[in-house]
Design a protein around this motif. Structure first.
Motif, PDB file in Angstrom:
ATOM      1  N   GLN A   1      49.028  12.172  23.385  1.00 32.54           N
ATOM      2  CA  GLN A   1      49.122  13.544  23.892  1.00 32.54           C
ATOM      3  C   GLN A   1      49.588  14.462  22.766  1.00 32.54           C
ATOM      4  O   GLN A   1      50.726  14.373  22.298  1.00 32.54           O
TER       5      GLN A   1
ATOM      6  N   ASP B   1      51.689  22.120  25.124  1.00 35.83           N
ATOM      7  CA  ASP B   1      51.909  22.699  26.449  1.00 35.83           C
ATOM      8  C   ASP B   1      51.998  21.638  27.535  1.00 35.83           C
ATOM      9  O   ASP B   1      52.359  21.967  28.683  1.00 35.83           O
ATOM     10  N   LEU B   2      51.675  20.397  27.218  1.00 31.38           N
ATOM     11  CA  LEU B   2      51.706  19.314  28.199  1.00 31.38           C
ATOM     12  C   LEU B   2      52.901  18.410  27.944  1.00 31.38           C
ATOM     13  O   LEU B   2      53.439  18.363  26.831  1.00 31.38           O
ATOM     14  N   PRO B   3      53.321  17.658  28.969  1.00 29.08           N
ATOM     15  CA  PRO B   3      54.457  16.743  28.767  1.00 29.08           C
ATOM     16  C   PRO B   3      54.070  15.574  27.860  1.00 29.08           C
ATOM     17  O   PRO B   3      52.891  15.293  27.626  1.00 29.08           O
ATOM     18  N   SER B   4      55.100  14.875  27.367  1.00 30.27           N
ATOM     19  CA  SER B   4      54.924  13.745  26.439  1.00 30.27           C
ATOM     20  C   SER B   4      54.160  14.158  25.181  1.00 30.27           C
ATOM     21  O   SER B   4      53.291  13.441  24.671  1.00 30.27           O
ATOM     22  N   TYR B   5      54.519  15.336  24.705  1.00 35.74           N
ATOM     23  CA  TYR B   5      53.838  15.867  23.517  1.00 35.74           C
ATOM     24  C   TYR B   5      54.275  15.091  22.260  1.00 35.74           C
ATOM     25  O   TYR B   5      55.458  14.814  22.070  1.00 35.74           O
TER      26      TYR B   5
ATOM     27  N   ASP C   1      48.950  18.003  22.766  1.00 38.83           N
ATOM     28  CA  ASP C   1      49.008  19.401  23.215  1.00 38.83           C
ATOM     29  C   ASP C   1      50.460  19.760  23.495  1.00 38.83           C
ATOM     30  O   ASP C   1      51.098  19.135  24.352  1.00 38.83           O
TER      31      ASP C   1
ATOM     32  N   LYS D   1      49.505   7.230  25.616  1.00 37.19           N
ATOM     33  CA  LYS D   1      50.468   8.240  25.201  1.00 37.19           C
ATOM     34  C   LYS D   1      49.916   9.144  24.099  1.00 37.19           C
ATOM     35  O   LYS D   1      50.689   9.791  23.391  1.00 37.19           O
TER      36      LYS D   1
END
Length: 423
Positions: free
Chosen positions: A382, A386-390, A384, A380
């Motif tokens: 993440q 712009d991506l999911p699970s930010y 970014d 997990k």
């Protein structure tokens, strides 16, 4: 006859001193001469009469004169030897005077004998006599101030200044470690030196709970002139710092009012020109971190070069980071480069995201590393937007462990603790 005279002379010699012996010698010599001469004269005139009687008397007188001559000769020799001995003792051998045992003549004779009853009747208390509790409380012992000590604790009970400072919450154990501070505090008078300074700090808005903190870190403010302190406060007010802001700055930066107006003005000008900030942003940065006006400028210059050269931030990015987190200017160079290297190279976070969340540069490296590795283990990690699970960098470093596990990692706190043991 001769033996009787000799014994008599020896007895006189034992009773008389050397000076008296010399005087006796003169008397005997004169006596011998006086007796000797008439004996010879009388012998010439009486030789024509009864020759036998005169001859007998002449023999007796000769024996007497011989006895006197022998005695005079003996005493003359004794007087010379005694005189020679006294001269030797006066010149060569110093007179012995006992240093510890006093002579009888040096001690004053008591007027009357003190009996045992007189000692028992003395009103003074004996060291072995038992006294009551009331009498013990009434005994006053004069306070003794030690001439020198390694701790201010020995002077607190005798010094009004130290007693009042302890009541204000001043940490004397910190001040006594600093050279010459303890002696300076002992020379201060509370009503003359300390009280006016405390009243001044209260007038500008410093809270009572912060007075002890200020003096513990800056005891030299007590020796500052009140006119100089007021002039520095007036300067900060003229630069559009509010009264509440000035009080807060003095409470968090105790050395602020020890610097002259010229130095304060130079510091404000440095930050405004070096960071290319507006007057409002400069006041904001200094108000949030007032020790920037007190400390050295070398760490500030070095961190600015680290952000620009080693980290690669642009000028506007540095301005945004400093305005958001002024502690970046005074942080350790090693810590700053270590966190940036981990965030940018390991977590793959670009510069613009670090600039957007600069609090990550002021976080603890160990906490940041453990949480990122735990998220990476769970898949997990993440960052970014712009991506999911930010996952925001701000929440990553600011949330407590329990909220981090439940809101970001979606795991239990026990699982996170078990994972920390594997690192």
């Amino acid at each position: 006859m001769f033996s009787a005279c000799a014994k008599l002379c020896l007895r006189c010699r034992g009773l008389l001193s050397p000076k008296n012996s010399t005087h006796l010698h003169c008397v005997h010599v004169q006596h011998g001469v006086t007796v000797g001469k008439p004996s010879r004269i009388s012998n010439r005139f009486l030789s024509r009469g009864n020759h036998t009687a005169a001859q007998s008397r002449l023999n007796w007188k000769r024996q007497t004169s011989c006895c006197y001559d022998y005695t005079a000769k003996y005493l003359t020799t004794e007087a010379k030897e005694s005189k020679h001995t006294d001269d030797v003792h006066r010149t060569d051998v110093p007179e012995y005077k006992p240093a510890l045992v006093p002579t009888v003549a040096a001690l004053p004779l008591p007027q009357s004998q003190i009996s045992v009853e007189d000692l028992d009747a003395d009103d003074r208390l004996s060291a072995l006599e038992e006294i009551s509790d009331e009498e013990a409380v009434g005994i006053s012992i004069p306070p003794s101030i030690p001439p020198a000590s390694v701790s201010l604790q020995d002077y607190v009970d005798q010094s009004e200044t130290l007693t009042k400072l302890v009541q204000l919450g001043v940490s004397l154990w910190k001040l006594e470690r600093r050279p010459n501070v303890g002696s300076m505090l002992l020379r201060l008078d509370f009503n003359r030196d300390v009280a006016p300074c405390l009243l001044f700090l209260k007038e500008i808005g410093v809270e009572d709970s912060r007075l002890g903190y200020i003096i513990s870190h800056n005891p030299f403010i007590l020796s500052e002139n009140l006119e100089n302190l007021q002039a520095r406060v007036n300067y900060l007010t003229s630069r559009k710092f509010s009264s509440e802001t000035v009080a807060s700055m003095v409470s968090r930066a105790p050395y602020l009012l020890n610097f002259s107006v010229k130095r304060l003005d130079n510091r404000l000008g440095f930050f405004q020109q070096q960071l290319k900030l507006s007057a409002s942003n400069t006041r904001n940065v200094v108000a949030r971190l007032p020790r920037l006006l007190c400390g050295s400028l070398e760490p500030v210059k070095e961190n600015l070069k680290v952000c620009e050269i080693e980290c690669g931030f642009k000028q506007n990015e540095i301005q945004h980071i400093v305005i958001a987190v002024p502690k970046v200017l005074t942080a350790s160079k090693r810590k700053l480069t270590q966190i940036f290297d981990f965030v940018h190279n390991t977590m793959k976070v670009p510069h613009h995201l670090i600039t957007k969340f600069p609090q990550v540069l002021n976080s603890k490296f160990l906490r940041l590393r453990e949480r990122h590795l735990f998220l990476e283990y769970l898949g997990k990690a993440q960052y970014d937007p712009d991506l999911p699970s930010y996952i925001s960098l701000d929440r990553l470093v600011s949330l407590p462990d329990e909220n981090f596990c439940t809101e970001l990692a979606m795991a239990t706190l026990e699982d996170f603790y078990l994972f920390q043991k594997t690192l």
